[in-house]
Design a protein around this motif. Structure first.
Motif, PDB file in Angstrom:
ATOM      1  N   VAL A 156      -2.493   6.757   6.427  1.00  0.00           N
ATOM      2  CA  VAL A 156      -3.285   6.674   7.371  1.00  0.00           C
ATOM      3  C   VAL A 156      -4.997   7.558   7.066  1.00  0.00           C
ATOM      4  CG1 VAL A 156      -3.583   7.554   9.945  1.00  0.00           C
ATOM      5  CG2 VAL A 156      -1.573   6.552   9.399  1.00  0.00           C
ATOM      6  N   SER A 157      -4.793   7.813   7.051  1.00  0.00           N
ATOM      7  CA  SER A 157      -6.240   8.760   5.746  1.00  0.00           C
ATOM      8  C   SER A 157      -6.524   7.691   5.089  1.00  0.00           C
ATOM      9  CB  SER A 157      -5.458   9.875   5.353  1.00  0.00           C
ATOM     10  OG  SER A 157      -6.617  11.021   4.155  1.00  0.00           O
ATOM     11  N   LEU A 158      -6.270   6.523   4.553  1.00  0.00           N
ATOM     12  CA  LEU A 158      -6.774   6.281   3.810  1.00  0.00           C
ATOM     13  C   LEU A 158      -7.595   4.282   4.459  1.00  0.00           C
ATOM     14  CD1 LEU A 158      -5.002   5.354   0.459  1.00  0.00           C
ATOM     15  CD2 LEU A 158      -7.248   6.530   0.638  1.00  0.00           C
ATOM     16  N   HIS A 159      -6.395   4.662   5.308  1.00  0.00           N
ATOM     17  CA  HIS A 159      -6.868   3.366   6.309  1.00  0.00           C
ATOM     18  C   HIS A 159      -6.957   3.441   8.026  1.00  0.00           C
ATOM     19  CE1 HIS A 159      -4.554   0.443   3.406  1.00  0.00           C
ATOM     20  NE2 HIS A 159      -4.011   1.536   2.972  1.00  0.00           N
ATOM     21  N   GLU A 182      -9.379  10.096   8.079  1.00  0.00           N
ATOM     22  CA  GLU A 182      -9.336  11.567   8.352  1.00  0.00           C
ATOM     23  C   GLU A 182      -8.359  12.954   9.790  1.00  0.00           C
ATOM     24  OE1 GLU A 182      -8.531  13.717   5.089  1.00  0.00           O
ATOM     25  OE2 GLU A 182      -8.677  12.285   3.726  1.00  0.00           O
ATOM     26  N   GLU A 183      -9.884  12.577  10.442  1.00  0.00           N
ATOM     27  CA  GLU A 183      -8.810  13.006  10.940  1.00  0.00           C
ATOM     28  C   GLU A 183      -7.610  12.292  11.961  1.00  0.00           C
ATOM     29  OE1 GLU A 183      -9.152  14.863  15.228  1.00  0.00           O
ATOM     30  OE2 GLU A 183     -10.512  14.878  13.256  1.00  0.00           O
ATOM     31  N   LEU A 184      -7.507  10.969  12.368  1.00  0.00           N
ATOM     32  CA  LEU A 184      -6.697  10.370  13.056  1.00  0.00           C
ATOM     33  C   LEU A 184      -5.087  11.053  12.066  1.00  0.00           C
ATOM     34  CD1 LEU A 184      -4.983   9.015  14.427  1.00  0.00           C
ATOM     35  CD2 LEU A 184      -5.438   6.710  12.911  1.00  0.00           C
ATOM     36  N   GLU A 199       8.144  10.913   3.355  1.00  0.00           N
ATOM     37  CA  GLU A 199       7.615  10.035   3.875  1.00  0.00           C
ATOM     38  C   GLU A 199       6.803   9.979   5.260  1.00  0.00           C
ATOM     39  OE1 GLU A 199       8.585   6.219   3.299  1.00  0.00           O
ATOM     40  OE2 GLU A 199       9.150   7.252   1.665  1.00  0.00           O
ATOM     41  N   ASP A 200       7.224  10.847   5.412  1.00  0.00           N
ATOM     42  CA  ASP A 200       5.854  11.276   6.273  1.00  0.00           C
ATOM     43  C   ASP A 200       4.331  12.067   5.998  1.00  0.00           C
ATOM     44  OD1 ASP A 200       7.355  11.736   8.967  1.00  0.00           O
ATOM     45  OD2 ASP A 200       8.027  13.849   8.773  1.00  0.00           O
ATOM     46  N   GLU A 201       4.459  12.062   4.891  1.00  0.00           N
ATOM     47  CA  GLU A 201       3.437  13.015   3.554  1.00  0.00           C
ATOM     48  C   GLU A 201       2.812  11.625   3.157  1.00  0.00           C
ATOM     49  OE1 GLU A 201       4.985  17.465   2.212  1.00  0.00           O
ATOM     50  OE2 GLU A 201       5.647  14.945   0.965  1.00  0.00           O
ATOM     51  N   ILE A 202       3.754  10.630   3.024  1.00  0.00           N
ATOM     52  CA  ILE A 202       3.146   9.332   2.754  1.00  0.00           C
ATOM     53  C   ILE A 202       2.954   8.654   3.440  1.00  0.00           C
ATOM     54  CG2 ILE A 202       3.467   6.864   2.553  1.00  0.00           C
ATOM     55  CD1 ILE A 202       3.677   8.875  -0.183  1.00  0.00           C
ATOM     56  N   GLY A 203       3.021   8.467   5.226  1.00  0.00           N
ATOM     57  CA  GLY A 203       2.368   8.237   5.874  1.00  0.00           C
ATOM     58  C   GLY A 203       1.305   8.731   6.369  1.00  0.00           C
ATOM     59  N   ALA A 231       0.631  -0.764   0.224  1.00  0.00           N
ATOM     60  CA  ALA A 231      -0.207  -0.274  -0.116  1.00  0.00           C
ATOM     61  C   ALA A 231       0.767   1.659   0.085  1.00  0.00           C
ATOM     62  CB  ALA A 231      -1.101  -0.216   1.344  1.00  0.00           C
ATOM     63  N   ARG A 232       1.973   1.214   1.046  1.00  0.00           N
ATOM     64  CA  ARG A 232       3.120   2.437   1.307  1.00  0.00           C
ATOM     65  C   ARG A 232       4.180   2.717  -0.631  1.00  0.00           C
ATOM     66  NH1 ARG A 232       3.633   4.472   6.119  1.00  0.00           N
ATOM     67  NH2 ARG A 232       5.928   5.701   5.296  1.00  0.00           N
TER      68      ARG A 232
END
Length: 71
Positions: A50-53, A56-58, A42-46, A29-30
């Motif tokens: 998180v947004s996808l899985h 949005e709030e987290l 890498e932070d943006e990918i992270g 997925a990454r």
């Protein structure tokens, strides 16, 4: 065949396989996100992951935390 082998495995082996499959899926997925966003850090990918899985709030909270750590 593989499902039957999984069913016959010990609980420890099944847990090990499940963790391995989970790591593999997360890695794929990454990698897909990196392809879709080649200039992302890498932070943006992270955060995208998180947004996808996880929602949005987290992802927003993670982004804020990461930004605070950089400053």
């Amino acid at each position: 065949m593989q499902l039957e082998l999984f069913r016959r495995a010990s609980p420890a082996r099944r847990a090990s396989l499940a963790l391995s499959w989970s790591r593999t899926m997360m890695g794929l997925a990454r990698r897909s996100l990196r392809r879709a966003h080649p200039n992302a850090t890498e932070d943006e990918i992270g955060v995208l992951f998180v947004s996808l899985h996880y929602g949005e709030e987290l992802a927003r909270r993670l982004g804020e935390d990461l930004a605070a750590r950089r400053s």
